[in-house]
Design a protein around this motif. Structure first.
Motif, PDB file in Angstrom:
ATOM      1  N   ALA A   1      47.751  47.890  51.814  1.00  0.00           N
ATOM      2  CA  ALA A   1      49.080  47.272  51.696  1.00  0.00           C
ATOM      3  C   ALA A   1      48.970  45.748  51.694  1.00  0.00           C
ATOM      4  N   GLU A   2      48.084  45.192  52.525  1.00  0.00           N
ATOM      5  CA  GLU A   2      47.876  43.740  52.548  1.00  0.00           C
ATOM      6  C   GLU A   2      47.316  43.240  51.229  1.00  0.00           C
ATOM      7  N   VAL A   3      46.355  43.962  50.687  1.00  0.00           N
ATOM      8  CA  VAL A   3      45.734  43.579  49.412  1.00  0.00           C
ATOM      9  C   VAL A   3      46.777  43.639  48.298  1.00  0.00           C
ATOM     10  N   GLU A   4      47.528  44.729  48.253  1.00  0.00           N
ATOM     11  CA  GLU A   4      48.578  44.876  47.237  1.00  0.00           C
ATOM     12  C   GLU A   4      49.585  43.731  47.324  1.00  0.00           C
ATOM     13  N   GLU A   5      50.028  43.410  48.529  1.00  0.00           N
ATOM     14  CA  GLU A   5      50.998  42.327  48.708  1.00  0.00           C
ATOM     15  C   GLU A   5      50.410  40.992  48.272  1.00  0.00           C
TER      16      GLU A   5
ATOM     17  N   GLU B   1      46.826  45.841  39.449  1.00  0.00           N
ATOM     18  CA  GLU B   1      46.800  45.354  38.061  1.00  0.00           C
ATOM     19  C   GLU B   1      46.426  43.874  38.015  1.00  0.00           C
ATOM     20  N   ALA B   2      46.977  43.078  38.919  1.00  0.00           N
ATOM     21  CA  ALA B   2      46.631  41.662  38.975  1.00  0.00           C
ATOM     22  C   ALA B   2      45.162  41.482  39.349  1.00  0.00           C
ATOM     23  N   ALA B   3      44.640  42.346  40.188  1.00  0.00           N
ATOM     24  CA  ALA B   3      43.247  42.253  40.611  1.00  0.00           C
ATOM     25  C   ALA B   3      42.291  42.642  39.498  1.00  0.00           C
ATOM     26  N   ARG B   4      42.744  43.395  38.514  1.00  0.00           N
ATOM     27  CA  ARG B   4      41.878  43.867  37.435  1.00  0.00           C
ATOM     28  C   ARG B   4      41.709  42.852  36.317  1.00  0.00           C
ATOM     29  N   LEU B   5      42.402  41.731  36.392  1.00  0.00           N
ATOM     30  CA  LEU B   5      42.279  40.726  35.348  1.00  0.00           C
ATOM     31  C   LEU B   5      40.830  40.281  35.217  1.00  0.00           C
ATOM     32  N   VAL B   6      40.432  40.018  34.009  1.00  0.00           N
ATOM     33  CA  VAL B   6      39.055  39.598  33.760  1.00  0.00           C
ATOM     34  C   VAL B   6      39.042  38.292  32.993  1.00  0.00           C
ATOM     35  N   GLY B   7      37.873  37.685  32.931  1.00  0.00           N
ATOM     36  CA  GLY B   7      37.712  36.454  32.176  1.00  0.00           C
ATOM     37  C   GLY B   7      38.527  35.314  32.746  1.00  0.00           C
ATOM     38  N   GLU B   8      39.073  34.500  31.849  1.00  0.00           N
ATOM     39  CA  GLU B   8      39.824  33.327  32.274  1.00  0.00           C
ATOM     40  C   GLU B   8      41.087  33.692  33.043  1.00  0.00           C
ATOM     41  N   GLU B   9      41.692  34.835  32.730  1.00  0.00           N
ATOM     42  CA  GLU B   9      42.902  35.249  33.432  1.00  0.00           C
ATOM     43  C   GLU B   9      42.644  35.440  34.922  1.00  0.00           C
ATOM     44  N   ALA B  10      41.443  35.889  35.281  1.00  0.00           N
ATOM     45  CA  ALA B  10      41.116  36.139  36.687  1.00  0.00           C
ATOM     46  C   ALA B  10      41.103  34.854  37.497  1.00  0.00           C
TER      47      ALA B  10
ATOM     48  N   PHE C   1      41.589  37.979  47.292  1.00  0.00           N
ATOM     49  CA  PHE C   1      41.949  38.399  48.645  1.00  0.00           C
ATOM     50  C   PHE C   1      40.670  38.312  49.466  1.00  0.00           C
ATOM     51  N   VAL C   2      40.742  37.692  50.614  1.00  0.00           N
ATOM     52  CA  VAL C   2      39.563  37.541  51.460  1.00  0.00           C
ATOM     53  C   VAL C   2      39.804  38.266  52.777  1.00  0.00           C
ATOM     54  N   LEU C   3      38.948  39.207  53.058  1.00  0.00           N
ATOM     55  CA  LEU C   3      39.001  39.938  54.320  1.00  0.00           C
ATOM     56  C   LEU C   3      37.924  39.366  55.228  1.00  0.00           C
ATOM     57  N   GLY C   4      38.350  38.665  56.262  1.00  0.00           N
ATOM     58  CA  GLY C   4      37.392  38.127  57.216  1.00  0.00           C
ATOM     59  C   GLY C   4      36.737  39.247  58.003  1.00  0.00           C
ATOM     60  N   LEU C   5      35.432  39.223  58.088  1.00  0.00           N
ATOM     61  CA  LEU C   5      34.710  40.284  58.781  1.00  0.00           C
ATOM     62  C   LEU C   5      34.079  39.835  60.091  1.00  0.00           C
TER      63      LEU C   5
ATOM     64  N   LEU D   1      37.813  50.324  48.492  1.00  0.00           N
ATOM     65  CA  LEU D   1      38.676  49.434  47.712  1.00  0.00           C
ATOM     66  C   LEU D   1      38.332  49.514  46.223  1.00  0.00           C
ATOM     67  N   GLU D   2      37.040  49.599  45.910  1.00  0.00           N
ATOM     68  CA  GLU D   2      36.622  49.723  44.512  1.00  0.00           C
ATOM     69  C   GLU D   2      37.136  51.024  43.909  1.00  0.00           C
ATOM     70  N   GLU D   3      37.199  52.093  44.707  1.00  0.00           N
ATOM     71  CA  GLU D   3      37.765  53.361  44.229  1.00  0.00           C
ATOM     72  C   GLU D   3      39.236  53.211  43.857  1.00  0.00           C
ATOM     73  N   GLN D   4      39.906  52.246  44.481  1.00  0.00           N
ATOM     74  CA  GLN D   4      41.321  51.982  44.209  1.00  0.00           C
ATOM     75  C   GLN D   4      41.504  51.034  43.037  1.00  0.00           C
ATOM     76  N   GLY D   5      40.396  50.570  42.451  1.00  0.00           N
ATOM     77  CA  GLY D   5      40.480  49.686  41.289  1.00  0.00           C
ATOM     78  C   GLY D   5      40.239  48.222  41.552  1.00  0.00           C
ATOM     79  N   TYR D   6      39.905  47.874  42.781  1.00  0.00           N
ATOM     80  CA  TYR D   6      39.625  46.483  43.110  1.00  0.00           C
ATOM     81  C   TYR D   6      38.141  46.183  42.917  1.00  0.00           C
ATOM     82  N   TRP D   7      37.851  44.938  42.607  1.00  0.00           N
ATOM     83  CA  TRP D   7      36.484  44.490  42.371  1.00  0.00           C
ATOM     84  C   TRP D   7      36.037  43.762  43.632  1.00  0.00           C
ATOM     85  N   CYS D   8      35.036  44.311  44.332  1.00  0.00           N
ATOM     86  CA  CYS D   8      34.564  43.716  45.578  1.00  0.00           C
ATOM     87  C   CYS D   8      33.172  43.122  45.403  1.00  0.00           C
TER      88      CYS D   8
END
Length: 80
Positions: free
Chosen positions: A8-12, A29-38, A44-48, A73-80
């Motif tokens: 939910a935090e990542v989506e927001e 969808e915004a996270a999937r942008l590639v190239g210059e659009e990205a 999103f930064v998750l402090g560990l 997160l990658e299974e959900q479509g995010y690039w980590c």
């Protein structure tokens, strides 16, 4: 519960970033942008880990656990 909260935090984050950049932003969808659009969408930064150890030791308390969260997160479509 932890992963649902994190997702939910990542989506927001990406929804807000997409709206701010004029893209309308639909979370993953915004996270999937590639190239210059990205470059228009801040990551999103998750402090560990901090000066005193793991920041959320009940949820992420090892490198293996951190990688598992990244894979989920990658299974959900995010690039980590």
């Amino acid at each position: 519960e932890f992963f649902a909260r994190l997702l939910a935090e990542v989506e927001e984050h990406f929804r807000a970033a997409g709206c701010a950049s004029g893209g309308g932003g639909e979370g993953a969808e915004a996270a999937r942008l590639v190239g210059e659009e990205a470059l228009d969408v801040p990551p999103f930064v998750l402090g560990l880990y901090g000066e005193e150890g793991w920041l959320s030791p009940t949820d992420i308390c090892s490198g293996a656990r951190a990688r598992t969260v990244a894979l989920k997160l990658e299974e959900q479509g995010y690039w980590c």
